[in-house]
Design a protein around this motif. Structure first.
Motif, PDB file in Angstrom:
ATOM      1  N   THR A 319      48.895  34.729  51.128  1.00 34.71           N
ATOM      2  CA  THR A 319      48.276  34.727  49.804  1.00 34.71           C
ATOM      3  C   THR A 319      49.271  35.266  48.783  1.00 34.71           C
ATOM      4  O   THR A 319      49.653  36.440  48.828  1.00 34.71           O
ATOM      5  N   GLU A 324      47.245  38.710  38.512  1.00 30.38           N
ATOM      6  CA  GLU A 324      45.868  38.930  38.962  1.00 30.38           C
ATOM      7  C   GLU A 324      45.859  39.185  40.458  1.00 30.38           C
ATOM      8  O   GLU A 324      46.419  38.418  41.249  1.00 30.38           O
ATOM      9  N   PRO A 326      44.606  39.454  44.362  1.00 32.34           N
ATOM     10  CA  PRO A 326      43.758  38.598  45.188  1.00 32.34           C
ATOM     11  C   PRO A 326      42.349  39.183  45.311  1.00 32.34           C
ATOM     12  O   PRO A 326      42.174  40.405  45.362  1.00 32.34           O
ATOM     13  N   GLU A 327      41.372  38.301  45.362  1.00 29.43           N
ATOM     14  CA  GLU A 327      39.994  38.766  45.521  1.00 29.43           C
ATOM     15  C   GLU A 327      39.793  39.453  46.860  1.00 29.43           C
ATOM     16  O   GLU A 327      39.073  40.447  46.963  1.00 29.43           O
ATOM     17  N   ARG A 328      40.457  38.932  47.903  1.00 25.13           N
ATOM     18  CA  ARG A 328      40.352  39.531  49.242  1.00 25.13           C
ATOM     19  C   ARG A 328      41.770  39.738  49.781  1.00 25.13           C
ATOM     20  O   ARG A 328      42.317  38.873  50.467  1.00 25.13           O
TER      21      ARG A 328
END
Length: 476
Positions: A319, A324, A326-328
Motif C-alpha cells: 500500500t 493522506e 492509508p485507511e487500514r
C-alpha cells in the motif's frame, strides 16, 4: 530441522522457467552498469567497521541482505544493530539497471539456480554483506527496553564489515550447546521477548513445515522442513525493523507499507469451530495466534488446524501513500503497521521504502526518483509475487510427480490437512476430497473421498504425471 526426505530423479526445470517467462541473462547495458558499480563501490559517510556484525542465512546463500549485532544497553534493555545492504547506492536512478530490476521485481528461486533481481556481480558480490569485506549498508540501530519495546530508532548510511557467514542449522546447534557467537548471543532472549509482544498484540504465525528441493549428486532430495527456533528469532529482528520503518513513514505521511486485513470475525469463528473436533484447546480469552503458537505442527491434528488457520491470512498487499494516510495501514499477521525494508537485494520495493525512511529520518525531502516510484510498486510486486509463488510451488509439484511416477496403484499412510467445503450452489460440483500429507515421501496432494479432517488415513496413488505436474490420490 529436516523432518523427512526422499531422493528424487534428475529433473529438468527448463520447461517451468519457460512457462513463467523467466529471463535468462541481463541486458548488456544493465550488466555493464552493475559491473561498473561493483568496480567503484560507494564510500558511506560513517565508518562502523569496528562493530563485529555476522550474517545468518541458508547455508548456500550468497545474496546476503542483512547483518546483525546484538548487545545489552547500560541500565537495562537491548541494542539491536541491523545492517542492510545499501543497494540504492549501486543502482543509478533512470539507468538501464534500474529499468531491468523493475521488469524482474524480485529474485525468483528454483532448485537449479535463482533468477536474481540484480546481476550477480552485485547481488552475490559487491553489494552482498559477505564476510571479511567492507560493504556499504543502511544501518538500523534500534534500542529496546527490557521487555522488548522500542524506545529509540537511529538510521544512517555506514560502512560495515561482517565477521562471519552463519547458517540456521549451525546457529541452532550453537544455541542448544550454549556456544552462540557474541554478536548474536542475545538472539534467543530478544527473539522470545519480541515474539511474546507480538502474541499479546494479536500477531499470527503459521509454522507449517515447508517442502523444498536440494541437490543430491545427479538427482534431488525432496525435503520437508520445520523452521528451527533460531530461524524464528532471526525473523523477529526483521519484523522489528519493518515495524520501525512503517512508523517512520506513517509519521512522515509518505511511504510503502506491507498490509493485510485483520482476520475477519467469521473466519475466526470458523477456525474456533474446528478446534474442538481436532482436539485443540482454545480458551475464550486467547487469540488465534497464541493458540497456534502452542501447537506441535508435526502432529496431524495440529497440522490440520494450522492449515485451516491459513484462511485468517488473506489479502496481503503493498500500500503506497503520499500525504493522506492509508485507511487500514496494519498488517493483520504482524498486528501492527509494517514495511519491507530488509531484503533490497531480493525485493525491488525494499530499495525505495528504505530511501524514504532515510530521508524522513534525516529531516530531508524524499528524493524525487524514490517518491515517484511508490504508486507503481504495488502492481509490480503483486505480479512478481505471483510468479515467485508459481515457481516455488511448480518446482515442488514437479518433484512430487517425478518421485511418485512409477508408484501408481500403491497405498501410503497420510494425514488429512484440509477437506473441501460443502457446495454452495454457485460453484461447479466436483467429487468430494481434500488435501493429504504423506508420511513418506513428503508429498502434499489432492485426495478424493470422504476425508476425516485431522485424522490419519490410507490413500492410494491414482495419478503421478511429471509433464502436467499432477499428483492425485483416493481414499483406500
Amino acid at each position: 530441522m529436516v523432518i523427512r526426505r526422499v531422493l528424487a530423479p534428475r529433473i529438468d526445470f527448463g520447461a517451468l522457467r519457460r512457462e513463467l517467462g523467466l529471463p535468462e541473462e541481463f541486458p548488456a547495458d544493465a550488466q555493464r552498469e552493475a559491473d561498473e558499480a561493483a568496480a567503484a563501490p560507494p564510500q558511506p559517510p560513517v565508518d562502523r567497521t569496528d562493530i563485529p556484525f555476522v550474517t545468518v542465512d541458508p547455508a548456500t546463500s550468497r545474496d546476503l541482505d542483512q547483518a546483525m549485532h546484538l548487545a545489552r544497553r547500560p541500565g537495562g534493555g537491548y541494542r539491536v544493530r541491523y545492517a542492510i545492504a545499501d543497494v540504492a547506492e549501486h543502482v543509478t536512478p533512470g539507468g538501464a539497471l534500474e529499468a531491468e530490476t523493475w521488469r524482474r521485481g524480485q529474485t525468483i528461486y528454483l532448485p537449479d539456480g535463482n533468477v536474481p533481481l540484480h546481476p550477480r556481480t552485485l547481488s552475490e558480490g559487491a553489494a552482498s554483506l559477505l564476510p571479511d569485506d567492507d560493504r556499504a549498508a543502511v544501518l538500523w540501530t534500534i534500542d529496546l527496553d527490557a521487555d522488548g519495546g522500542t524506545v529509540a530508532v537511529e538510521l544512517e548510511r555506514a560502512l560495515v564489515r561482517s565477521r562471519a557467514k552463519l547458517d540456521y542449522a549451525g546457529v541452532q546447534a550453537a544455541a542448544e550447546s550454549g556456544r552462540l557467537p557474541d554478536p548474536i548471543a542475545l538472539l534467543p532472549e530478544i527473539g522470545d521477548r519480541l515474539t511474546a509482544r507480538g502474541l499479546r498484540r494479536g500477531a499470527i504465525n503459521l509454522p507449517l513445515p515447508e517442502q523444498d528441493l536440494e541437490p543430491d549428486g545427479e538427482g534431488w532430495q525432496l525435503v520437508l522442513r520445520a523452521p528451527v527456533p533460531m530461524e524464528e528469532h532471526n525473523a523477529q529482528i526483521s519484523l522489528l525493523t519493518g515495524m520501525a520503518a512503517a512508523d517512520i513513514m506513517l509519521a512522515g505521511r509518505v511511504g510503502l507499507l506491507r498490509t493485510m486485513p485483520a482476520p475477519k470475525p467469521e473466519a475466526v469463528q470458523r477456525l474456533r469451530a474446528a478446534a474442538a473436533p481436532l482436539g485443540v484447546h482454545w480458551p475464550d480469552d486467547v487469540g488465534p495466534g497464541q493458540v497456534i503458537a502452542g501447537l506441535d505442527a508435526a502432529q496431524p491434528r495440529a497440522a490440520a488446524f494450522i492449515d485451516q488457520a491459513a484462511e485468517l491470512m488473506r489479502g496481503a498487499a503493498y500500500t503506497a501513500f503520499d500525504g493522506e494516510l492509508p485507511e487500514r495501514p496494519e498488517h493483520g499477521g504482524v498486528a501492527a503497521a509494517y514495511a519491507h525494508v530488509t531484503a533490497p537485494l531480493r525485493r525491488l520495493a525494499d530499495r525505495y521504502a528504505t530511501e524514504v525512511c532515510l530521508a524522513l529520518h534525516a529531516g530531508q525531502p524524499v528524493p524525487d526518483w524514490a517518491r515517484a516510484a511508490l504508486p507503481r510498486l504495488p502492481e509490480v510486486m503483486a505480479s512478481t509475487d505471483r510468479t515467485a509463488s508459481a515457481a516455488a510451488r511448480g518446482a515442488v509439484e514437479l518433484a512430487e510427480a517425478a518421485v511418485l511416477e512409477h508408484r501408481v496403484g500403491e497405498t501410503f499412510d497420510a494425514a488429512v490437512l484440509d477437506v473441501d467445503a460443502p457446495p454452495n450452489g454457485k460453484s461447479r460440483p466436483r467429487p468430494p476430497g481434500g488435501t493429504v500429507a504423506l508420511d513418506a515421501p513428503p508429498v502434499r496432494a489432492r485426495c478424493l473421498g470422504q476425508l476425516p479432517l485431522g485424522e490419519r488415513v490410507r490413500v492410494r496413488l491414482v495419478t503421478a504425471d511429471p509433464a502436467a505436474r499432477t499428483v492425485l490420490f483416493e481414499l483406500a
